[in-house]
Structure formats: C-alpha cells, structure tokens
Design a protein around this motif. Sequence first.
Motif, PDB file in Angstrom:
ATOM      1  N   MET A   1       0.848  -1.195   0.000  1.00 52.95           N
ATOM      2  CA  MET A   1       0.000   0.000   0.000  1.00 52.95           C
ATOM      3  C   MET A   1       0.882   1.243   0.000  1.00 52.95           C
ATOM      4  O   MET A   1       1.804   1.350   0.794  1.00 52.95           O
ATOM      5  N   SER A   2       0.628   2.195  -0.926  1.00 49.31           N
ATOM      6  CA  SER A   2       1.436   3.407  -0.976  1.00 49.31           C
ATOM      7  C   SER A   2       1.116   4.318   0.192  1.00 49.31           C
ATOM      8  O   SER A   2       0.031   4.272   0.757  1.00 49.31           O
ATOM      9  N   GLU A   3       2.094   5.175   0.541  1.00 46.45           N
ATOM     10  CA  GLU A   3       1.905   6.068   1.662  1.00 46.45           C
ATOM     11  C   GLU A   3       0.961   7.198   1.288  1.00 46.45           C
ATOM     12  O   GLU A   3       0.953   7.676   0.154  1.00 46.45           O
ATOM     13  N   PRO A   4       0.142   7.692   2.239  1.00 41.32           N
ATOM     14  CA  PRO A   4      -0.734   8.814   1.966  1.00 41.32           C
ATOM     15  C   PRO A   4       0.076  10.067   1.693  1.00 41.32           C
ATOM     16  O   PRO A   4       1.177  10.234   2.214  1.00 41.32           O
ATOM     17  N   LEU A   5      -0.491  10.973   0.891  1.00 39.79           N
ATOM     18  CA  LEU A   5       0.242  12.162   0.484  1.00 39.79           C
ATOM     19  C   LEU A   5       0.657  13.005   1.675  1.00 39.79           C
ATOM     20  O   LEU A   5       1.766  13.528   1.725  1.00 39.79           O
ATOM     21  N   HIS A   6      -0.234  13.139   2.693  1.00 42.22           N
ATOM     22  CA  HIS A   6       0.120  14.020   3.805  1.00 42.22           C
ATOM     23  C   HIS A   6       1.308  13.483   4.592  1.00 42.22           C
ATOM     24  O   HIS A   6       2.127  14.244   5.087  1.00 42.22           O
ATOM     25  N   ILE A   7       1.462  12.153   4.671  1.00 42.56           N
ATOM     26  CA  ILE A   7       2.616  11.589   5.364  1.00 42.56           C
ATOM     27  C   ILE A   7       3.857  11.717   4.495  1.00 42.56           C
ATOM     28  O   ILE A   7       4.951  12.020   4.974  1.00 42.56           O
ATOM     29  N   THR A   8       3.703  11.525   3.188  1.00 44.15           N
ATOM     30  CA  THR A   8       4.844  11.647   2.286  1.00 44.15           C
ATOM     31  C   THR A   8       5.460  13.038   2.380  1.00 44.15           C
ATOM     32  O   THR A   8       6.681  13.202   2.414  1.00 44.15           O
ATOM     33  N   LEU A   9       4.622  14.070   2.459  1.00 39.84           N
ATOM     34  CA  LEU A   9       5.118  15.438   2.439  1.00 39.84           C
ATOM     35  C   LEU A   9       5.551  15.928   3.811  1.00 39.84           C
ATOM     36  O   LEU A   9       6.453  16.753   3.922  1.00 39.84           O
ATOM     37  N   THR A  10       4.917  15.461   4.880  1.00 38.98           N
ATOM     38  CA  THR A  10       5.240  15.955   6.222  1.00 38.98           C
ATOM     39  C   THR A  10       6.131  15.002   6.994  1.00 38.98           C
ATOM     40  O   THR A  10       6.524  15.313   8.118  1.00 38.98           O
ATOM     41  N   GLN A  11       6.432  13.824   6.413  1.00 40.52           N
ATOM     42  CA  GLN A  11       7.188  12.777   7.102  1.00 40.52           C
ATOM     43  C   GLN A  11       6.438  12.253   8.327  1.00 40.52           C
ATOM     44  O   GLN A  11       7.034  11.685   9.236  1.00 40.52           O
ATOM     45  N   GLY A  12       5.117  12.435   8.350  1.00 45.60           N
ATOM     46  CA  GLY A  12       4.304  11.901   9.433  1.00 45.60           C
ATOM     47  C   GLY A  12       4.555  12.573  10.771  1.00 45.60           C
ATOM     48  O   GLY A  12       4.356  11.957  11.810  1.00 45.60           O
ATOM     49  N   ARG A  13       4.985  13.839  10.748  1.00 45.02           N
ATOM     50  CA  ARG A  13       5.348  14.533  11.975  1.00 45.02           C
ATOM     51  C   ARG A  13       4.514  15.800  12.157  1.00 45.02           C
ATOM     52  O   ARG A  13       4.088  16.417  11.188  1.00 45.02           O
ATOM     53  N   SER A  14       4.312  16.188  13.422  1.00 44.07           N
ATOM     54  CA  SER A  14       3.639  17.433  13.757  1.00 44.07           C
ATOM     55  C   SER A  14       4.530  18.244  14.690  1.00 44.07           C
ATOM     56  O   SER A  14       5.381  17.686  15.394  1.00 44.07           O
ATOM     57  N   ASP A  15       4.309  19.549  14.713  1.00 43.17           N
ATOM     58  CA  ASP A  15       5.081  20.439  15.570  1.00 43.17           C
ATOM     59  C   ASP A  15       4.828  20.122  17.046  1.00 43.17           C
ATOM     60  O   ASP A  15       3.703  19.825  17.441  1.00 43.17           O
ATOM     61  N   ASP A  16       5.874  20.201  17.863  1.00 39.45           N
ATOM     62  CA  ASP A  16       5.740  19.889  19.286  1.00 39.45           C
ATOM     63  C   ASP A  16       4.720  20.776  19.973  1.00 39.45           C
ATOM     64  O   ASP A  16       4.033  20.341  20.907  1.00 39.45           O
ATOM     65  N   ALA A  17       4.600  22.029  19.561  1.00 42.20           N
ATOM     66  CA  ALA A  17       3.636  22.938  20.187  1.00 42.20           C
ATOM     67  C   ALA A  17       2.213  22.426  19.997  1.00 42.20           C
ATOM     68  O   ALA A  17       1.368  22.556  20.902  1.00 42.20           O
ATOM     69  N   ALA A 147      -1.565  28.057   5.293  1.00 41.53           N
ATOM     70  CA  ALA A 147      -1.291  26.617   5.325  1.00 41.53           C
ATOM     71  C   ALA A 147      -1.828  25.891   4.094  1.00 41.53           C
ATOM     72  O   ALA A 147      -1.691  24.671   3.990  1.00 41.53           O
ATOM     73  N   PHE A 148      -2.432  26.644   3.158  1.00 39.29           N
ATOM     74  CA  PHE A 148      -3.060  26.018   1.996  1.00 39.29           C
ATOM     75  C   PHE A 148      -2.566  26.616   0.688  1.00 39.29           C
ATOM     76  O   PHE A 148      -3.205  26.478  -0.352  1.00 39.29           O
ATOM     77  N   ARG A 149      -1.399  27.250   0.741  1.00 36.59           N
ATOM     78  CA  ARG A 149      -0.821  27.814  -0.469  1.00 36.59           C
ATOM     79  C   ARG A 149      -0.184  26.708  -1.316  1.00 36.59           C
ATOM     80  O   ARG A 149       0.159  25.637  -0.815  1.00 36.59           O
ATOM     81  N   GLU A 150      -0.032  26.993  -2.593  1.00 33.83           N
ATOM     82  CA  GLU A 150       0.641  26.035  -3.477  1.00 33.83           C
ATOM     83  C   GLU A 150       2.140  26.165  -3.252  1.00 33.83           C
ATOM     84  O   GLU A 150       2.848  26.853  -3.975  1.00 33.83           O
ATOM     85  N   ALA A 151       2.604  25.503  -2.201  1.00 37.94           N
ATOM     86  CA  ALA A 151       4.006  25.543  -1.801  1.00 37.94           C
ATOM     87  C   ALA A 151       4.395  24.157  -1.326  1.00 37.94           C
ATOM     88  O   ALA A 151       3.532  23.342  -0.972  1.00 37.94           O
ATOM     89  N   PRO A 152       5.700  23.830  -1.311  1.00 31.59           N
ATOM     90  CA  PRO A 152       6.135  22.496  -0.871  1.00 31.59           C
ATOM     91  C   PRO A 152       5.588  22.139   0.513  1.00 31.59           C
ATOM     92  O   PRO A 152       5.689  22.925   1.452  1.00 31.59           O
ATOM     93  N   GLY A 153       4.971  20.971   0.627  1.00 33.49           N
ATOM     94  CA  GLY A 153       4.442  20.494   1.892  1.00 33.49           C
ATOM     95  C   GLY A 153       3.054  20.975   2.226  1.00 33.49           C
ATOM     96  O   GLY A 153       2.472  20.546   3.218  1.00 33.49           O
ATOM     97  N   HIS A 158      -2.640  19.720   1.951  1.00 33.33           N
ATOM     98  CA  HIS A 158      -3.712  20.377   2.706  1.00 33.33           C
ATOM     99  C   HIS A 158      -4.831  20.750   1.736  1.00 33.33           C
ATOM    100  O   HIS A 158      -4.615  21.538   0.808  1.00 33.33           O
ATOM    101  N   VAL A 159      -6.021  20.200   1.956  1.00 35.60           N
ATOM    102  CA  VAL A 159      -7.114  20.430   1.000  1.00 35.60           C
ATOM    103  C   VAL A 159      -8.377  20.999   1.635  1.00 35.60           C
ATOM    104  O   VAL A 159      -9.227  21.530   0.925  1.00 35.60           O
ATOM    105  N   SER A 160      -8.529  20.898   2.963  1.00 36.71           N
ATOM    106  CA  SER A 160      -9.768  21.346   3.616  1.00 36.71           C
ATOM    107  C   SER A 160      -9.447  22.375   4.685  1.00 36.71           C
ATOM    108  O   SER A 160      -9.016  22.036   5.790  1.00 36.71           O
ATOM    109  N   ALA A 161      -9.665  23.651   4.343  1.00 34.84           N
ATOM    110  CA  ALA A 161      -9.423  24.738   5.289  1.00 34.84           C
ATOM    111  C   ALA A 161     -10.686  24.984   6.103  1.00 34.84           C
ATOM    112  O   ALA A 161     -11.755  25.235   5.552  1.00 34.84           O
ATOM    113  N   LEU A 162     -10.559  24.915   7.432  1.00 32.00           N
ATOM    114  CA  LEU A 162     -11.716  25.023   8.317  1.00 32.00           C
ATOM    115  C   LEU A 162     -11.562  26.205   9.258  1.00 32.00           C
ATOM    116  O   LEU A 162     -10.528  26.381   9.891  1.00 32.00           O
ATOM    117  N   LEU A 163     -12.607  27.016   9.359  1.00 31.89           N
ATOM    118  CA  LEU A 163     -12.668  28.101  10.324  1.00 31.89           C
ATOM    119  C   LEU A 163     -13.198  27.582  11.650  1.00 31.89           C
ATOM    120  O   LEU A 163     -13.761  26.476  11.728  1.00 31.89           O
TER     121      LEU A 163
END
Length: 215
Positions: A1-17, A147-153, A158-163
């Motif tokens: 099974m291929s890796e999901p795009l969000h993990i491929t681009l973020t390396q499956g990591r989130s900011d400590d904060a 967080a939803f600009r056409e930029a690396p990562g 990121h496809v769903s921007a929520l207020l």
Amino acid sequence: MSEPLHITLTQGRSDDAILRAAAAVVTRRRPGTVELLLDLGCGQGQLRPHVAGLCARYVGVDLSRHGGTWAEGEFVEADLSRPLPFPDGAADVVVSVETVEHLENPRALLREATRVLRPGGLLVVTTPNQESLLSLASLLWHGEFSAFREAPGLYPSHVSALLGVDLRRMAAECGLRDVELSYTDHGRVPGTARHWPRGLTGRRFSDNVVLSARR
C-alpha cells in the motif's frame, strides 16, 4: 500500500507545540479513567509520549507506519476516509492531530470519531488556524490561507481549510456537547520566520486551533 500524500510530504510529523496543546486538552478534560485512546492520523506516533501517562492503552491509526519509524505502541492500519475499524463506543478519548485538513471530507471523519467514542468520551481535533494574523495576512496578500498555499508540503497535501465556526458546526452536527476551541499560543509573525512573543496568545497569534468536545 502506498503512503498517503500528507505523510509523504510531512514525514508523518507534527510540531511539538501542537502535540503539547492537544495533550494539555486531554489532561484537562479527560473523562475519568481512560482505558483506550485512539490517535487518528497518528503518523510517527509522536503524540504517544505526551499522553502515555493518561491512558491505559494507546492505539495509533493511519494508512501507513511511515517506513518503520513508528513509535512504541499499538498500530492499526486504516484509511481515514472510510469507516473506522472499531465498534461503536470503543474509545474513551479520540485525538486527531493535524489530519482533518488532509481529508476531502473532514465531516465524515468527525462522524466516525463520534461513533467510536463512548458516551461521555472526549474528542480532540487540531488543524491549522485560518483566523490567525499570519493566515489572514496571507489571504489578503496571496488570496490563499497560509497553510493552503501552493508551496512544498502544503497544497495538495492540505485540502480542507476550516474556520472556527466550521469546527463548531461540525461538532454540533455530530451531536457533540461542551464544545470548546483553544489555541496553541504558538505562531509566526507574518512576513518573517520569527514567532510572536510569549505574551501574545490566542486566536490571532496561534498557527493552530484545537477543537474539543464530549459525546
């Protein structure tokens, strides 16, 4: 099974904060004894050390273990765009850190997260904060949330921007109660790589928002 795009681009990591903010909400609002905590979109399992002392059992759920870098703990492979492989009312706490923005239908994930929560259980969801000064400045200047600009990562990861209002509406649609929005109190100054001073907190100065609610 291929890796999901969000993990491929973020390396499956989130900011400590963000991880600290999510864990702080679980600590403050946890529903008594937590036998099972589900971490939806767990990536490398970074949340586990932050909540290990709060729950008897931690289970990470994602489409991939991300190349064997998975942290210690149970792992269940699952596509978060489909029904979760858990029975109704199975979990005391469900956490989803920086995941809903990667999904085409975040409402479906919240419905499933609600379904697998026991009555009185706690849901905690984090996502980029579109109402920060950084994101609003990006919207005015570039016509896109930061967080939803056409930029690396970013896009198309990121496809769903929520207020905040969207998060509250989604929680209400799921029948959740005691809904709260809180913030990471950690955010970047527009046009720079610097972060706001510690005294500046809340919605306008945080890059990420935390939704929490009870079933």
